[in-house]
Design a protein around this motif. Structure first.
Motif, mmCIF file in Angstrom:
data_model
loop_
_atom_site.group_PDB
_atom_site.id
_atom_site.type_symbol
_atom_site.label_atom_id
_atom_site.label_comp_id
_atom_site.label_asym_id
_atom_site.label_seq_id
_atom_site.Cartn_x
_atom_site.Cartn_y
_atom_site.Cartn_z
ATOM 1 N N GLU A 1 -1.869 33.264 51.181
ATOM 2 C CA GLU A 1 -1.204 33.498 49.899
ATOM 3 C C GLU A 1 -0.876 34.973 49.728
ATOM 4 N N VAL A 2 -1.838 35.837 50.095
ATOM 5 C CA VAL A 2 -1.596 37.278 49.952
ATOM 6 C C VAL A 2 -0.449 37.704 50.859
ATOM 7 N N ILE A 3 -0.488 37.213 52.123
ATOM 8 C CA ILE A 3 0.572 37.595 53.063
ATOM 9 C C ILE A 3 1.931 37.170 52.512
ATOM 10 N N SER A 4 2.015 35.933 52.016
ATOM 11 C CA SER A 4 3.355 35.501 51.588
ATOM 12 C C SER A 4 3.761 36.204 50.296
ATOM 13 N N PHE A 5 2.775 36.546 49.460
ATOM 14 C CA PHE A 5 3.113 37.288 48.247
ATOM 15 C C PHE A 5 3.701 38.661 48.606
ATOM 16 N N VAL A 6 3.014 39.363 49.518
ATOM 17 C CA VAL A 6 3.482 40.697 49.911
ATOM 18 C C VAL A 6 4.863 40.609 50.556
ATOM 19 N N LEU A 7 5.019 39.631 51.470
ATOM 20 C CA LEU A 7 6.309 39.502 52.154
ATOM 21 C C LEU A 7 7.420 39.189 51.165
ATOM 22 N N ASN A 8 7.095 38.337 50.192
ATOM 23 C CA ASN A 8 8.073 37.977 49.181
ATOM 24 C C ASN A 8 8.561 39.207 48.423
ATOM 25 N N SER B 1 4.642 28.519 43.712
ATOM 26 C CA SER B 1 4.533 29.615 44.674
ATOM 27 C C SER B 1 3.250 29.476 45.502
ATOM 28 N N PHE B 2 2.217 28.857 44.929
ATOM 29 C CA PHE B 2 1.011 28.602 45.727
ATOM 30 C C PHE B 2 1.327 27.654 46.888
ATOM 31 N N MET B 3 2.024 26.580 46.572
ATOM 32 C CA MET B 3 2.339 25.598 47.599
ATOM 33 C C MET B 3 3.305 26.157 48.637
ATOM 34 N N ARG B 4 4.108 27.145 48.225
ATOM 35 C CA ARG B 4 5.015 27.761 49.191
ATOM 36 C C ARG B 4 4.266 28.664 50.145
ATOM 37 N N GLY B 5 3.152 29.228 49.678
ATOM 38 C CA GLY B 5 2.452 30.208 50.504
ATOM 39 C C GLY B 5 1.482 29.594 51.484
ATOM 40 N N ILE B 6 1.030 28.370 51.211
ATOM 41 C CA ILE B 6 -0.032 27.804 52.049
ATOM 42 C C ILE B 6 0.570 26.938 53.160
ATOM 43 N N SER C 1 -5.577 8.349 56.174
ATOM 44 C CA SER C 1 -4.156 8.403 55.779
ATOM 45 C C SER C 1 -4.013 8.848 54.331
ATOM 46 N N ILE C 2 -5.026 8.499 53.499
ATOM 47 C CA ILE C 2 -4.965 8.900 52.090
ATOM 48 C C ILE C 2 -4.915 10.421 51.980
ATOM 49 N N TYR C 3 -5.732 11.084 52.806
ATOM 50 C CA TYR C 3 -5.748 12.551 52.763
ATOM 51 C C TYR C 3 -4.384 13.112 53.131
ATOM 52 N N ILE C 4 -3.805 12.539 54.210
ATOM 53 C CA ILE C 4 -2.507 13.038 54.661
ATOM 54 C C ILE C 4 -1.460 12.830 53.575
ATOM 55 N N ILE C 5 -1.478 11.614 52.969
ATOM 56 C CA ILE C 5 -0.490 11.338 51.931
ATOM 57 C C ILE C 5 -0.683 12.294 50.760
ATOM 58 N N ALA C 6 -1.953 12.563 50.410
ATOM 59 C CA ALA C 6 -2.228 13.485 49.308
ATOM 60 C C ALA C 6 -1.696 14.876 49.624
ATOM 61 N N CYS C 7 -1.973 15.370 50.841
ATOM 62 C CA CYS C 7 -1.528 16.722 51.222
ATOM 63 C C CYS C 7 -0.014 16.823 51.201
ATOM 64 N N LEU C 8 0.635 15.844 51.846
ATOM 65 C CA LEU C 8 2.092 15.925 51.936
ATOM 66 C C LEU C 8 2.728 15.749 50.565
ATOM 67 N N SER C 9 2.122 14.919 49.679
ATOM 68 C CA SER C 9 2.686 14.769 48.333
ATOM 69 C C SER C 9 2.612 16.090 47.589
ATOM 70 N N LEU C 10 1.448 16.747 47.689
ATOM 71 C CA LEU C 10 1.304 18.031 47.003
ATOM 72 C C LEU C 10 2.325 19.023 47.526
ATOM 73 N N ALA D 1 6.217 20.498 45.329
ATOM 74 C CA ALA D 1 6.706 21.824 44.953
ATOM 75 C C ALA D 1 8.178 21.975 45.319
ATOM 76 N N ASN D 2 8.529 21.544 46.557
ATOM 77 C CA ASN D 2 9.930 21.625 46.978
ATOM 78 C C ASN D 2 10.819 20.781 46.089
ATOM 79 N N LEU D 3 10.335 19.541 45.799
ATOM 80 C CA LEU D 3 11.158 18.635 44.998
ATOM 81 C C LEU D 3 11.304 19.167 43.574
ATOM 82 N N ALA D 4 10.251 19.790 43.050
ATOM 83 C CA ALA D 4 10.335 20.343 41.694
ATOM 84 C C ALA D 4 11.398 21.432 41.637
ATOM 85 N N GLU D 5 11.412 22.292 42.659
ATOM 86 C CA GLU D 5 12.419 23.344 42.715
ATOM 87 C C GLU D 5 13.823 22.745 42.764
#
Lengths: 257, 234
Positions: free
Chosen positions: A209-216, B62-67, B97-106, B110-114
């Motif tokens: 998160e920090v890396i992407s924040f800084v890069l952003n 932005s959290f989901m974009r960074g991880i 599979s539930i875990y995978i579906i949960a991760c991919l949904s999360l 974010a992308n779909l919301a944008e």
């Protein structure tokens, strides 16, 4: 519940893995974007055979998941290097090649495909009149491209490139599967002995998160710097009479039609 | 080291890998469904007048974009049960599979919301105002005027997001779900890795074909849907 000692002990070790992640990302971006620009120019100028090959390449890279690309690069390249070595008469020990190289090659090709699409659309976004204008004052094609068209299209491409680069940094986490000890792999390795997964992955998440924040932020700064190359921005700043002087009647009409 | 690569055998592995296609598709559709519901909620929050909701939703995006997706999968699959165990919940018998579906949904929410937010904003205020002026209530105006137009604008981005999601489902193998990628790994393990390159190439080709199909259908959906409608000035 959360083992603070583990976090304190392993933080320096995970930090040591940050450079590898960043090196992979920067090298892959630098090489990949150059290649991508080349592909974009080839496809834009419709070079006979090359442009079809690049179209297939781009579509393949867009369609195949990163993990599979990494595996293919990891298993196919040693064979290619080895047989190339044999063909020129030397035996290369492919085990000496660090796995990061394979990861970088896969990431580079992926970036090349995606960035070529970005460059293609941003080159299209620069008005054809710009190139004609540079011809009219006696510039060669290369001069016109480098001095007039590229700066403007780069300014248009930067937001997309920033998204690509952030995706690339995230993509390096997959290099774990070909044995590169970057952030994710290091965290996993540290977590396994005592099952400290939650601590390790919270830290990993935080670092990413920090890396992407800084890069952003960095990309936003670059974007603002490059704004001066964007015709709309310049036009908005200057008054219409000055605009006529700067860009000729064409620019003024385009803006106000 | 000897060259064991036999390109002619690649196509032979495709049927074996394709056996796991239903699982990949199941993960794809369920994550897309849950992700778009979540995404709609987040986009609504992001467009609301409440400043707290707005901050929270953009923080989430932005959290989901960074991880990285892989880290999210590990965090949920390896980390969450550990925390849950501490507060007395046993999560060990939940299907992987539930875990995978949960991760991919999360991740995809974010992308779909944008996507939803930007296509909603692209429709233009005048449309909504015009709907109000002829006496529509705000929900009716949204359902009958704004949504159909926003959907048309969103189709290309939706297609891209589905392709990204399809590619991300390949990470299911990371926690041992036998999707197409997992099947490929199982096939190569069964022969002690001697055919791994061919198997991975076969898997890659399947993903490529699926991606081409998706791209084509997204293009034709856009054409069919926007036919006769006012085009968005993109």
């Amino acid at each position: 519940m959360i083992n603070i000692n583990f976090i304190l002990e392993s933080t320096p070790k995970i930090f040591e893995a940050i450079p590898i992640t960043l090196i992979m990302a920067f090298v892959a971006a630098a090489l990949g974007w150059l290649l991508g620009l080349g592909i974009a120019l080839i496809r834009k100028s419709k070079v006979p055979v090359l442009s079809q090959i690049s179209a297939v390449f781009v579509s393949f890279m867009r369609g195949v998941p990163m993990v599979i690309l990494l595996y293919i690069s990891y298993y196919a390249l040693p064979i290619m290097i080895y047989s190339y070595g044999l063909s020129i008469g030397i035996t290369i020990d492919v085990n000496l090649v660090p796995p990061a190289i394979y990861a970088i090659i896969a990431l580079t090709l992926d970036q090349a495909a995606y960035s070529s699409e970005v460059f293609r659309s941003s080159l299209d976004a620069v008005d054809a009149g710009q190139m004609e204008a540079s011809y009219s004052i006696g510039m060669t094609k290369v001069q016109g491209l480098f001095r007039i068209v590229f700066p403007q299209s780069l300014a248009i491409a930067i937001p997309n490139l920033s998204g690509l680069f952030l995706g690339l940094v995230k993509g390096t986490s997959l290099a774990y599967y070909v044995g590169v000890y970057e952030i994710t792999a290091t965290a996993n390795l540290l977590a396994i002995p005592a099952y400290n997964f939650i601590e390790a992955y919270i830290m990993t998440t935080f670092i990413y998160e920090v890396i992407s924040f800084v890069l952003n932020k960095l990309f936003l700064i670059i974007e603002n710097r490059l704004k001066k190359f964007r015709i709309e921005a310049v036009l908005q700043k200057k008054n219409i009479f000055e605009v006529v002087n700067y860009y000729g009647i064409h620019g003024a009409i385009r803006k106000h039609s | 080291m000897t060259n064991t690569f036999k390109p002619e055998t690649i196509l032979g592995y495709i049927p074996g890998v394709l056996k796991a296609l239903p699982i990949t598709m199941e993960i794809l559709f369920l994550s897309l469904l849950i992700g778009s519901i979540l995404g709609a909620l987040i986009a609504t929050a992001n467009l609301s007048n409440n400043i707290l909701l707005r901050k929270m939703s953009s923080g989430y995006i932005s959290f989901m974009r960074g991880i990285p997706t892989l880290v999210l999968i590990f965090l949920l699959y390896l980390g969450l049960p550990q925390i849950a165990l501490n507060i007395g919940i046993d999560m060990s018998n939940i299907n992987k599979s539930i875990y995978i579906i949960a991760c991919l949904s999360l991740n995809t929410s974010a992308n779909l919301a944008e996507m939803m937010r930007s296509s909603y904003l692209a429709v233009g205020k005048g449309q909504c105002e015009a709907a109000y002026s002829i006496g529509m209530k705000s929900f009716t105006a949204f359902r009958r005027i704004v949504l159909p137009q926003a959907f048309g604008i969103a189709i290309p981005t939706l297609g891209n997001n589905i392709i990204i999601l399809l590619k991300d489902t390949s990470l299911a193998f990371a926690i041992g779900v036998i999707d197409m990628m997992g099947k490929g790994r199982a096939l190569s393990a069964a022969s002690y890795g001697s055919n791994r390159l061919e198997v991975y190439m076969a898997t890659g080709i399947i993903f490529w074909v699926l991606c081409i199909i998706l791209e084509y259908s997204s293009k034709s959906a856009e054409k069919a849907y926007t036919k006769g409608r006012k085009q968005s000035a993109s």
